[in-house]
Design a protein around this motif. Sequence first.
Motif, PDB file in Angstrom:
ATOM      1  N   GLU A  15      -9.126  13.327  34.109  1.00 35.41           N
ATOM      2  CA  GLU A  15      -9.573  12.589  35.297  1.00 35.41           C
ATOM      3  C   GLU A  15     -10.823  13.273  35.820  1.00 35.41           C
ATOM      4  OE1 GLU A  15      -6.211  12.167  37.943  1.00 35.41           O
ATOM      5  OE2 GLU A  15      -5.119  10.931  36.492  1.00 35.41           O
ATOM      6  N   ARG A  16     -11.373  12.814  36.908  1.00 29.67           N
ATOM      7  CA  ARG A  16     -12.632  13.370  37.427  1.00 29.67           C
ATOM      8  C   ARG A  16     -12.643  14.894  37.564  1.00 29.67           C
ATOM      9  NH1 ARG A  16     -16.801  10.239  38.081  1.00 29.67           N
ATOM     10  NH2 ARG A  16     -16.462   8.134  38.815  1.00 29.67           N
ATOM     11  N   PRO A  17     -11.633  15.487  38.186  1.00 30.66           N
ATOM     12  CA  PRO A  17     -11.730  16.946  38.340  1.00 30.66           C
ATOM     13  C   PRO A  17     -11.409  17.719  37.058  1.00 30.66           C
ATOM     14  CG  PRO A  17      -9.703  16.159  39.347  1.00 30.66           C
ATOM     15  CD  PRO A  17     -10.486  14.945  38.893  1.00 30.66           C
ATOM     16  N   GLY A  18     -10.918  17.055  36.031  1.00 32.82           N
ATOM     17  CA  GLY A  18     -10.530  17.728  34.786  1.00 32.82           C
ATOM     18  C   GLY A  18      -9.204  17.183  34.297  1.00 32.82           C
ATOM     19  N   TRP A  19      -8.486  17.977  33.504  1.00 30.54           N
ATOM     20  CA  TRP A  19      -7.211  17.552  32.957  1.00 30.54           C
ATOM     21  C   TRP A  19      -6.109  17.633  34.003  1.00 30.54           C
ATOM     22  CZ3 TRP A  19      -6.365  15.167  28.456  1.00 30.54           C
ATOM     23  CH2 TRP A  19      -7.401  15.180  27.524  1.00 30.54           C
ATOM     24  N   VAL A  20      -5.256  16.607  34.034  1.00 25.48           N
ATOM     25  CA  VAL A  20      -4.145  16.552  34.984  1.00 25.48           C
ATOM     26  C   VAL A  20      -2.845  16.326  34.213  1.00 25.48           C
ATOM     27  CG1 VAL A  20      -3.122  15.288  36.931  1.00 25.48           C
ATOM     28  CG2 VAL A  20      -5.599  15.646  36.843  1.00 25.48           C
ATOM     29  N   LEU A  21      -1.864  17.180  34.493  1.00 24.10           N
ATOM     30  CA  LEU A  21      -0.511  17.000  33.981  1.00 24.10           C
ATOM     31  C   LEU A  21       0.304  16.498  35.163  1.00 24.10           C
ATOM     32  CD1 LEU A  21       1.648  17.329  31.756  1.00 24.10           C
ATOM     33  CD2 LEU A  21       2.049  19.636  32.659  1.00 24.10           C
ATOM     34  N   ARG A  22       0.730  15.231  35.097  1.00 28.32           N
ATOM     35  CA  ARG A  22       1.438  14.599  36.204  1.00 28.32           C
ATOM     36  C   ARG A  22       2.890  14.355  35.802  1.00 28.32           C
ATOM     37  NH1 ARG A  22      -2.032  10.883  36.971  1.00 28.32           N
ATOM     38  NH2 ARG A  22      -3.172  12.045  38.544  1.00 28.32           N
ATOM     39  N   LEU A  23       3.806  14.852  36.613  1.00 24.69           N
ATOM     40  CA  LEU A  23       5.230  14.619  36.405  1.00 24.69           C
ATOM     41  C   LEU A  23       5.716  13.667  37.478  1.00 24.69           C
ATOM     42  CD1 LEU A  23       6.444  18.310  35.898  1.00 24.69           C
ATOM     43  CD2 LEU A  23       5.545  16.731  34.182  1.00 24.69           C
ATOM     44  N   LEU A  24       6.289  12.546  37.080  1.00 23.11           N
ATOM     45  CA  LEU A  24       6.880  11.610  38.031  1.00 23.11           C
ATOM     46  C   LEU A  24       8.380  11.850  38.022  1.00 23.11           C
ATOM     47  CD1 LEU A  24       4.916   8.344  37.161  1.00 23.11           C
ATOM     48  CD2 LEU A  24       4.381  10.077  38.865  1.00 23.11           C
ATOM     49  N   ILE A  25       8.930  12.156  39.202  1.00 22.56           N
ATOM     50  CA  ILE A  25      10.359  12.459  39.330  1.00 22.56           C
ATOM     51  C   ILE A  25      11.003  11.477  40.290  1.00 22.56           C
ATOM     52  CG2 ILE A  25      10.096  14.906  38.762  1.00 22.56           C
ATOM     53  CD1 ILE A  25      10.307  15.477  41.834  1.00 22.56           C
ATOM     54  N   ASP A  26      12.312  11.310  40.158  1.00 21.49           N
ATOM     55  CA  ASP A  26      13.018  10.382  41.025  1.00 21.49           C
ATOM     56  C   ASP A  26      14.462  10.836  41.175  1.00 21.49           C
ATOM     57  OD1 ASP A  26      13.272   8.181  42.688  1.00 21.49           O
ATOM     58  OD2 ASP A  26      13.225   6.690  41.085  1.00 21.49           O
ATOM     59  N   LYS A  27      15.139  10.271  42.148  1.00 21.36           N
ATOM     60  CA  LYS A  27      16.581  10.440  42.322  1.00 21.36           C
ATOM     61  C   LYS A  27      17.068   9.269  43.158  1.00 21.36           C
ATOM     62  CE  LYS A  27      16.511  13.307  46.496  1.00 21.36           C
ATOM     63  NZ  LYS A  27      16.763  14.610  47.071  1.00 21.36           N
ATOM     64  N   GLU A  28      18.356   9.051  43.136  1.00 17.14           N
ATOM     65  CA  GLU A  28      18.948   7.978  43.939  1.00 17.14           C
ATOM     66  C   GLU A  28      18.544   8.211  45.388  1.00 17.14           C
ATOM     67  OE1 GLU A  28      20.488   4.466  43.807  1.00 17.14           O
ATOM     68  OE2 GLU A  28      20.746   5.715  42.037  1.00 17.14           O
ATOM     69  N   GLY A  29      18.004   7.208  46.036  1.00 15.92           N
ATOM     70  CA  GLY A  29      17.559   7.346  47.417  1.00 15.92           C
ATOM     71  C   GLY A  29      16.118   7.813  47.542  1.00 15.92           C
ATOM     72  N   GLY A  30      15.498   8.171  46.428  1.00 14.72           N
ATOM     73  CA  GLY A  30      14.092   8.577  46.427  1.00 14.72           C
ATOM     74  C   GLY A  30      13.899  10.079  46.590  1.00 14.72           C
ATOM     75  N   VAL A  31      12.739  10.538  46.171  1.00 16.36           N
ATOM     76  CA  VAL A  31      12.419  11.961  46.283  1.00 16.36           C
ATOM     77  C   VAL A  31      11.653  12.229  47.565  1.00 16.36           C
ATOM     78  CG1 VAL A  31      12.408  12.391  43.802  1.00 16.36           C
ATOM     79  CG2 VAL A  31      10.298  11.748  44.929  1.00 16.36           C
ATOM     80  N   ASN A  32      11.681  13.497  47.989  1.00 18.56           N
ATOM     81  CA  ASN A  32      10.922  13.890  49.168  1.00 18.56           C
ATOM     82  C   ASN A  32       9.968  15.017  48.798  1.00 18.56           C
ATOM     83  OD1 ASN A  32      12.470  16.311  49.195  1.00 18.56           O
ATOM     84  ND2 ASN A  32      14.052  15.304  50.393  1.00 18.56           N
ATOM     85  N   LEU A  33       9.202  15.476  49.760  1.00 15.93           N
ATOM     86  CA  LEU A  33       8.209  16.520  49.515  1.00 15.93           C
ATOM     87  C   LEU A  33       8.854  17.798  49.001  1.00 15.93           C
ATOM     88  CD1 LEU A  33       5.288  17.452  49.632  1.00 15.93           C
ATOM     89  CD2 LEU A  33       5.648  18.061  52.029  1.00 15.93           C
ATOM     90  N   GLU A  34      10.021  18.146  49.537  1.00 21.91           N
ATOM     91  CA  GLU A  34      10.703  19.375  49.103  1.00 21.91           C
ATOM     92  C   GLU A  34      11.082  19.298  47.620  1.00 21.91           C
ATOM     93  OE1 GLU A  34      11.804  17.715  52.028  1.00 21.91           O
ATOM     94  OE2 GLU A  34      10.576  19.049  53.261  1.00 21.91           O
ATOM     95  N   ASP A  35      11.523  18.118  47.170  1.00 26.29           N
ATOM     96  CA  ASP A  35      11.844  17.939  45.752  1.00 26.29           C
ATOM     97  C   ASP A  35      10.607  18.201  44.889  1.00 26.29           C
ATOM     98  OD1 ASP A  35      14.538  17.099  46.225  1.00 26.29           O
ATOM     99  OD2 ASP A  35      13.845  15.043  46.588  1.00 26.29           O
ATOM    100  N   CYS A  36       9.481  17.642  45.295  1.00 26.18           N
ATOM    101  CA  CYS A  36       8.240  17.797  44.531  1.00 26.18           C
ATOM    102  C   CYS A  36       7.792  19.257  44.498  1.00 26.18           C
ATOM    103  CB  CYS A  36       7.141  16.910  45.114  1.00 26.18           C
ATOM    104  SG  CYS A  36       7.464  15.136  44.935  1.00 26.18           S
ATOM    105  N   VAL A  37       7.882  19.928  45.643  1.00 24.41           N
ATOM    106  CA  VAL A  37       7.485  21.340  45.716  1.00 24.41           C
ATOM    107  C   VAL A  37       8.388  22.186  44.822  1.00 24.41           C
ATOM    108  CG1 VAL A  37       7.379  23.359  47.250  1.00 24.41           C
ATOM    109  CG2 VAL A  37       6.421  21.167  47.994  1.00 24.41           C
ATOM    110  N   GLN A  38       9.696  21.947  44.899  1.00 23.87           N
ATOM    111  CA  GLN A  38      10.648  22.723  44.090  1.00 23.87           C
ATOM    112  C   GLN A  38      10.370  22.550  42.602  1.00 23.87           C
ATOM    113  OE1 GLN A  38      14.790  21.507  44.293  1.00 23.87           O
ATOM    114  NE2 GLN A  38      15.480  23.587  43.823  1.00 23.87           N
ATOM    115  N   VAL A  39      10.185  21.313  42.162  1.00 26.01           N
ATOM    116  CA  VAL A  39       9.903  21.053  40.747  1.00 26.01           C
ATOM    117  C   VAL A  39       8.576  21.695  40.351  1.00 26.01           C
ATOM    118  CG1 VAL A  39       9.358  19.257  39.044  1.00 26.01           C
ATOM    119  CG2 VAL A  39      11.320  18.981  40.574  1.00 26.01           C
ATOM    120  N   SER A  40       7.575  21.571  41.184  1.00 26.62           N
ATOM    121  CA  SER A  40       6.273  22.149  40.890  1.00 26.62           C
ATOM    122  C   SER A  40       6.367  23.662  40.690  1.00 26.62           C
ATOM    123  CB  SER A  40       5.295  21.834  42.024  1.00 26.62           C
ATOM    124  OG  SER A  40       4.031  22.370  41.740  1.00 26.62           O
ATOM    125  N   GLU A  41       7.106  24.334  41.554  1.00 31.45           N
ATOM    126  CA  GLU A  41       7.233  25.790  41.454  1.00 31.45           C
ATOM    127  C   GLU A  41       7.994  26.197  40.202  1.00 31.45           C
ATOM    128  OE1 GLU A  41       9.032  26.830  45.197  1.00 31.45           O
ATOM    129  OE2 GLU A  41       7.115  26.753  46.261  1.00 31.45           O
TER     130      GLU A  41
END
Length: 155
Positions: free
Chosen positions: A33-59
Motif C-alpha cells: 500500500e502507499r506507506p509500504g507493505w501491510v500485513l492485515r489480520l481480520l479477526i472476529d467473535k460472536e458479538g463483534g470485536v473491540n479495541l482490546e481484542d485487536c490490541v491483544q492480538v497485535s501484541e
Amino acid sequence: METKAIVKKVEELVEPIVRTLGLELVEVQFRRERPGWVLRLLIDKEGGVNLEDCVQVSEVVGDILDAEDPIPHAYNLEVSSPGLERPLVKEKDYQRFAGRKARITTRQPLAGRRNFTGIILGIEDGLISLRLSEGQQVEIPFSLVEKAHLKFDFK
C-alpha cells in the motif's frame, strides 16, 4: 517469497493463537500500500470485536512474527474487525451467515455473469445456494468464488 506463500505461512502461525484467545481469524491480507507493505489480520467473535481484542492480538501475534520471521522485509502489522460487510472466506462462513445478504464475484462467468447478490441459503457439497434479488436460486461452486462479502442493508 511470494505473497500467497507468506499469507499461508502467517495463517498457519497465527490461527491457533487467535483461536486460543477466543477469536476467529477471518482473513490474512498481505499487500503493498502507499506507506509500504501491510500485513492485515481480520479477526472476529460472536458479538463483534473491540479495541482490546485487536490490541491483544497485535501484541501476541507481533511477538510470534518477530520470533518466526516469516516475512523477509519490513511491513506494518494491522489487526482489525472485518466490519459490517465482512468477507466470506471459508466454506463455514456460508453456513454461519445463512439468511444474510451477500455479494459474490466468481472467477469465471456462471450463466453469463460473474456478480451475484442475494440471500445466502447455505452450502452443501461445495455448492453455495443463493436466492438472488430477482427471486431465482443459484448454486455457485465455492471453488469458483473470487471474492465474497456480506452486504449490509442501510435501509
